[in-house]
Design a protein around this motif. Sequence first.
Motif, PDB file in Angstrom:
ATOM      1  N   TYR A  34     -47.803  -5.412   9.925  1.00  0.00           N
ATOM      2  CA  TYR A  34     -48.384  -5.275  11.280  1.00  0.00           C
ATOM      3  C   TYR A  34     -47.499  -5.648  12.543  1.00  0.00           C
ATOM      4  O   TYR A  34     -47.896  -5.751  13.562  1.00  0.00           O
ATOM      5  N   SER A  72     -44.846  -3.620   1.713  1.00  0.00           N
ATOM      6  CA  SER A  72     -45.598  -4.527   2.859  1.00  0.00           C
ATOM      7  C   SER A  72     -46.541  -3.533   3.642  1.00  0.00           C
ATOM      8  O   SER A  72     -46.000  -2.292   4.052  1.00  0.00           O
ATOM      9  N   ILE A  73     -47.445  -3.937   4.024  1.00  0.00           N
ATOM     10  CA  ILE A  73     -48.345  -3.155   5.072  1.00  0.00           C
ATOM     11  C   ILE A  73     -48.226  -3.946   6.200  1.00  0.00           C
ATOM     12  O   ILE A  73     -48.625  -5.175   6.475  1.00  0.00           O
ATOM     13  N   TYR A 107     -57.099  -8.366   9.803  1.00  0.00           N
ATOM     14  CA  TYR A 107     -56.470  -7.522  10.783  1.00  0.00           C
ATOM     15  C   TYR A 107     -57.453  -7.024  11.825  1.00  0.00           C
ATOM     16  O   TYR A 107     -58.089  -6.269  11.559  1.00  0.00           O
ATOM     17  N   SER A 132     -49.820  -7.862   3.429  1.00  0.00           N
ATOM     18  CA  SER A 132     -50.002  -7.486   4.721  1.00  0.00           C
ATOM     19  C   SER A 132     -49.577  -8.673   5.597  1.00  0.00           C
ATOM     20  O   SER A 132     -48.707  -8.388   6.196  1.00  0.00           O
ATOM     21  N   TYR A 147     -59.179  -1.006   8.327  1.00  0.00           N
ATOM     22  CA  TYR A 147     -58.176  -1.748   7.434  1.00  0.00           C
ATOM     23  C   TYR A 147     -58.820  -2.249   6.068  1.00  0.00           C
ATOM     24  O   TYR A 147     -58.403  -1.864   4.939  1.00  0.00           O
ATOM     25  N   ILE A 175     -49.820  -0.961   9.323  1.00  0.00           N
ATOM     26  CA  ILE A 175     -51.047  -1.306   8.877  1.00  0.00           C
ATOM     27  C   ILE A 175     -52.074  -0.420   9.712  1.00  0.00           C
ATOM     28  O   ILE A 175     -53.084   0.003   9.267  1.00  0.00           O
TER      29      ILE A 175
END
Length: 421
Positions: free
Chosen positions: A337, A334-335, A226, A317, A243, A357
Amino acid sequence: MRSPGRQDAGGPPRVAFFGLLGSGNLGNHGSLDAMLAFVRDRHPEAQLSCVCSGPEEFERQYGIPSIAMTWYQAHGPGRTRPADVARKAFGKVADLVRMPRVLRGFDVVIVPGMGVFETTLELRPWGFPYALFLMALSASLTGARVAFVNVGANVAREWSLRLLFTGAARLASYRSYRDTYSRDAMRQMGLRTSGDEVYPDLAFALPEPPPVEHPPRTVGLGVMAYRGTNADRDQADEIYAAYTAKIVEFARRLVDEGYRIRLVTGDPSDLAVVEAVYDDLRATRPEVAEKRLVHEPAATLGELMTHLAGVDLVVASRYHNVLAALKLSKPTISISYGTKSDVLMEQMQLAEFRQPIRTLDVARLIDQFRGLEARAPRVVPVLRARNAEYVEALERQYDVLSAALFGAAGVAAEQEDQRWK
């Protein structure tokens, strides 16, 4: 008015899939696999092709004739930076002529799922968005029906992206979205969406692998490279480093508490984060690193789901890592974005088990993990029920698609009104 095509003349329909395919992104290929199964099952006479970003790899994997999406992809970069810039600029003009020639003769062009109207990651207007618009325009000129099937969207800030996204969508014969958030985003960007439909993500139609025996206390950890969005280009390296450091710390904490970790990815670029986790544990926990970590490459989303079938809980992610875990009714964190992941978690009644995130907090993630582990026996039945609903909704959509794209008879009108919301 649509000009006559092979299908109108009585021949088998010629179908082209279009998108960022053949580049190793498992989520994109998962959506394609579901749509490919639909066409082959319902319309086995169709002649299939693909216009994509990685035609050689796609053709090797699927055995389907493929062609590069753009002139630049077909001819490759220049030997020097100035030459490369010149080739890119020339390619944008050349594609004005090339794209109609590529699509000439197709009856249907399908964009299968994917976040084609999203800006959650780095995206340049004159890259894929330009190619997407040019495809829709060329298809309208050559007489092909264009279908955006269960795609994702968000409100783009840049005016150029808005024009390209809405322009492409307006030229389509059929549009549907994977959630109401995406449909609302297109409406906010100026597209009239009153006739558009909402169905679950196409990946929910993929077959579920059988259960896999595995050691107890095995966690699936989905990672991604990311680097932020277009607005974060100047900070991309810092965002990636922050991250990755947090993922490494979380993995170390899990190993210290006796868990076994199965690392999963969704794109070739993610392997750098996998290596960072391995490097850290080999340096700090050399006695257990090889025993507690496992990573096996997956060539398809189906293979990824087979790997996730051998875990108890998932922390991930990438959107389609999260979706694959939920498809298997695995308790999942869930991370996120992008809003698409938040919406999916809300639909699965797991809204409290997510984190943005950009502000990921490892201590909170550990607390969420423990809470989800304790609640797992109650979570799994809810996920299974929701998955059954999604499969039924997608089966209904296939009837609608057959009528809209292939003129299939015998589809009752009321089926179009029974769409999933």
